[in-house]
Design a protein around this motif. Structure first.
Motif, PDB file in Angstrom:
ATOM      1  N   ALA A   1     -17.911   2.566  -5.492  1.00  0.00           N
ATOM      2  CA  ALA A   1     -17.018   3.586  -4.824  1.00  0.00           C
ATOM      3  C   ALA A   1     -15.861   3.550  -5.905  1.00  0.00           C
ATOM      4  CB  ALA A   1     -16.740   3.277  -3.619  1.00  0.00           C
ATOM      5  N   ILE A   2     -15.293   4.785  -6.073  1.00  0.00           N
ATOM      6  CA  ILE A   2     -14.098   4.769  -7.110  1.00  0.00           C
ATOM      7  C   ILE A   2     -12.979   5.666  -6.281  1.00  0.00           C
ATOM      8  CG2 ILE A   2     -13.290   5.583  -9.363  1.00  0.00           C
ATOM      9  CD1 ILE A   2     -16.105   5.718 -10.344  1.00  0.00           C
ATOM     10  N   THR A   3     -11.759   5.098  -6.437  1.00  0.00           N
ATOM     11  CA  THR A   3     -10.678   5.670  -5.504  1.00  0.00           C
ATOM     12  C   THR A   3      -9.398   5.507  -6.500  1.00  0.00           C
ATOM     13  OG1 THR A   3     -11.214   5.047  -3.301  1.00  0.00           O
ATOM     14  CG2 THR A   3      -9.234   5.731  -3.603  1.00  0.00           C
ATOM     15  N   ARG A   4      -8.757   6.311  -6.896  1.00  0.00           N
ATOM     16  CA  ARG A   4      -7.506   6.283  -7.673  1.00  0.00           C
ATOM     17  C   ARG A   4      -6.163   6.471  -6.605  1.00  0.00           C
ATOM     18  NH1 ARG A   4      -9.071   6.483 -12.917  1.00  0.00           N
ATOM     19  NH2 ARG A   4     -11.220   7.586 -13.259  1.00  0.00           N
ATOM     20  N   PHE A   5      -5.091   6.061  -6.780  1.00  0.00           N
ATOM     21  CA  PHE A   5      -4.074   5.676  -5.869  1.00  0.00           C
ATOM     22  C   PHE A   5      -2.898   5.586  -6.602  1.00  0.00           C
ATOM     23  CE2 PHE A   5      -4.504   1.364  -6.109  1.00  0.00           C
ATOM     24  CZ  PHE A   5      -3.223   0.959  -5.806  1.00  0.00           C
ATOM     25  N   TYR A   6      -1.827   6.420  -5.942  1.00  0.00           N
ATOM     26  CA  TYR A   6      -0.293   6.030  -6.123  1.00  0.00           C
ATOM     27  C   TYR A   6       0.319   5.531  -4.748  1.00  0.00           C
ATOM     28  CZ  TYR A   6      -0.084   8.788 -10.472  1.00  0.00           C
ATOM     29  OH  TYR A   6      -0.204   9.145 -11.842  1.00  0.00           O
ATOM     30  N   SER A   7       1.310   4.940  -4.900  1.00  0.00           N
ATOM     31  CA  SER A   7       2.117   4.551  -3.565  1.00  0.00           C
ATOM     32  C   SER A   7       3.624   4.898  -3.759  1.00  0.00           C
ATOM     33  CB  SER A   7       1.704   3.125  -3.215  1.00  0.00           C
ATOM     34  OG  SER A   7       2.186   2.293  -3.844  1.00  0.00           O
ATOM     35  N   HIS A   8       4.140   4.720  -2.373  1.00  0.00           N
ATOM     36  CA  HIS A   8       5.593   5.027  -2.494  1.00  0.00           C
ATOM     37  C   HIS A   8       6.343   4.259  -1.255  1.00  0.00           C
ATOM     38  CE1 HIS A   8       9.212   7.526  -2.427  1.00  0.00           C
ATOM     39  NE2 HIS A   8       9.194   7.516  -1.140  1.00  0.00           N
ATOM     40  N   ALA A   9       7.290   3.431  -1.468  1.00  0.00           N
ATOM     41  CA  ALA A   9       7.612   2.764  -0.452  1.00  0.00           C
ATOM     42  C   ALA A   9       8.522   3.586   0.581  1.00  0.00           C
ATOM     43  CB  ALA A   9       8.928   1.877  -1.213  1.00  0.00           C
ATOM     44  N   LEU A  10       8.233   3.146   1.759  1.00  0.00           N
ATOM     45  CA  LEU A  10       8.941   4.031   2.878  1.00  0.00           C
ATOM     46  C   LEU A  10       9.878   3.474   3.618  1.00  0.00           C
ATOM     47  CD1 LEU A  10       5.934   5.727   4.911  1.00  0.00           C
ATOM     48  CD2 LEU A  10       7.303   6.550   3.107  1.00  0.00           C
ATOM     49  N   GLN A  11       9.699   2.015   3.731  1.00  0.00           N
ATOM     50  CA  GLN A  11      10.665   1.283   4.368  1.00  0.00           C
ATOM     51  C   GLN A  11      10.303  -0.301   4.281  1.00  0.00           C
ATOM     52  OE1 GLN A  11      10.331   2.654   8.242  1.00  0.00           O
ATOM     53  NE2 GLN A  11       9.681   0.537   9.030  1.00  0.00           N
ATOM     54  N   GLU A  12      10.897  -1.390   4.425  1.00  0.00           N
ATOM     55  CA  GLU A  12      10.567  -2.731   3.977  1.00  0.00           C
ATOM     56  C   GLU A  12       9.051  -2.959   4.558  1.00  0.00           C
ATOM     57  OE1 GLU A  12      10.775  -6.351   2.553  1.00  0.00           O
ATOM     58  OE2 GLU A  12      12.052  -4.938   2.341  1.00  0.00           O
ATOM     59  N   GLY A  13       8.130  -3.298   3.816  1.00  0.00           N
ATOM     60  CA  GLY A  13       6.801  -3.576   4.221  1.00  0.00           C
ATOM     61  C   GLY A  13       5.928  -2.364   4.452  1.00  0.00           C
ATOM     62  N   LEU A  14       6.474  -1.286   4.328  1.00  0.00           N
ATOM     63  CA  LEU A  14       5.502  -0.267   4.788  1.00  0.00           C
ATOM     64  C   LEU A  14       5.428   0.890   3.234  1.00  0.00           C
ATOM     65  CD1 LEU A  14       4.185   0.708   7.382  1.00  0.00           C
ATOM     66  CD2 LEU A  14       6.045   2.045   7.964  1.00  0.00           C
ATOM     67  N   ARG A  15       4.369   1.321   3.042  1.00  0.00           N
ATOM     68  CA  ARG A  15       4.057   2.059   1.911  1.00  0.00           C
ATOM     69  C   ARG A  15       3.301   3.379   2.046  1.00  0.00           C
ATOM     70  NH1 ARG A  15       6.138  -0.189  -2.547  1.00  0.00           N
ATOM     71  NH2 ARG A  15       5.428   1.421  -3.862  1.00  0.00           N
ATOM     72  N   LEU A  16       3.518   4.618   1.690  1.00  0.00           N
ATOM     73  CA  LEU A  16       2.761   5.666   1.773  1.00  0.00           C
ATOM     74  C   LEU A  16       1.875   5.758   0.565  1.00  0.00           C
ATOM     75  CD1 LEU A  16       2.472   8.584   2.848  1.00  0.00           C
ATOM     76  CD2 LEU A  16       4.092   9.338   1.413  1.00  0.00           C
ATOM     77  N   TYR A  17       0.490   5.987   0.614  1.00  0.00           N
ATOM     78  CA  TYR A  17      -0.326   6.027  -0.313  1.00  0.00           C
ATOM     79  C   TYR A  17      -0.910   7.780  -0.345  1.00  0.00           C
ATOM     80  CZ  TYR A  17      -0.339   1.172   0.021  1.00  0.00           C
ATOM     81  OH  TYR A  17       0.102  -0.205  -0.018  1.00  0.00           O
ATOM     82  N   LEU A  18      -1.095   8.054  -1.994  1.00  0.00           N
ATOM     83  CA  LEU A  18      -1.887   9.333  -2.171  1.00  0.00           C
ATOM     84  C   LEU A  18      -3.068   8.907  -2.771  1.00  0.00           C
ATOM     85  CD1 LEU A  18      -1.679  12.435  -2.531  1.00  0.00           C
ATOM     86  CD2 LEU A  18      -0.655  11.965  -4.665  1.00  0.00           C
TER      87      LEU A  18
END
Length: 224
Positions: A119-136
């Protein structure tokens, strides 16, 4: 249960609501059956989403269109992009997650180090708040629970995904965000940001989705 996004000549695009079963369960009509009932004519499922997952789905209007679209999925000629929110500090903040998947306990899957049919997945992430991230997320394969397993492998299971250790939440925070593909010499692109879930609707999350990640097919995706 769903919102109609597009009604094309050969197929439909719908935005499935979170928590909706794709298939009928215990006498209750699932999304596919309800859609067909509402339309008054048969439709053909091309792919599916887990119950907790919201977002874009293709339904063909004929068996021939279903065959053509399914073939594009199997040949990886349809680009899919997902959004997710997870709690915790990931082992890496962007990159590629790759490995074979094997069945585990209680209906789970696990990511292996082997690479026989990965299985192959590429991703980015972005900090939303302390300890919580949004993933693309950009899955390049279509394994069962692939994205849920991928994020769990980073030590950051998706919010609301209790099967893989995610914290309780008002919904499962995984959303099928964009579809992009060629069909009968025409390019189609559909984008549907999440409309349910209090964490998806925060200003920080919405800003990232609608600016940095507005056109995920044009991003320079990480290779490792």
């Amino acid at each position: 249960m769903y919102d109609l996004v597009a009604n094309e000549t050969d197929f439909l695009v719908v935005d499935k609501h979170p928590g909706v079963d794709f298939h009928s369960q215990s006498g209750e009509a699932g999304l596919a059956a309800q859609l067909q009932q509402n339309l008054g004519y048969p439709v053909f499922a091309v792919h599916r989403l887990d119950t907790l997952t919201s977002g874009l789905l293709l339904f063909a209007k004929s068996s021939e269109a279903a065959h053509q679209l399914a073939k594009r999925f199997s040949e990886r000629r349809i680009q899919k992009f997902y959004l997710a929110i997870a709690k915790g500090k990931p082992t890496k903040k962007q990159g590629k997650i790759q490995g074979d998947m094997a069945k585990s306990r209680r209906g789970q899957f696990k990511l292996m180090r082997s690479q026989d049919n990965p299985a192959i997945t590429r991703f980015y992430s972005h900090a939303l708040q302390e300890g919580l991230r949004l993933y693309l997320l950009k899955p390049e394969t279509g394994k069962t629970h692939q994205l849920r397993v991928a994020l769990a492998s980073l030590g950051t299971p998706i919010l609301g995904d209790q099967r893989y250790g995610g914290d309780d939440a008002d919904r499962g925070y995984l959303h099928a965000y964009c579809l992009s593909f060629e069909y009968n010499s025409t390019h189609y692109h559909y984008r549907s940001p999440p409309s349910q879930g209090k964490m998806f609707l925060t200003d920080n999350c919405q800003s990232c989705i609608n600016t940095e990640w507005f056109s995920p097919e044009h991003l320079d995706w990480p290779t490792r």
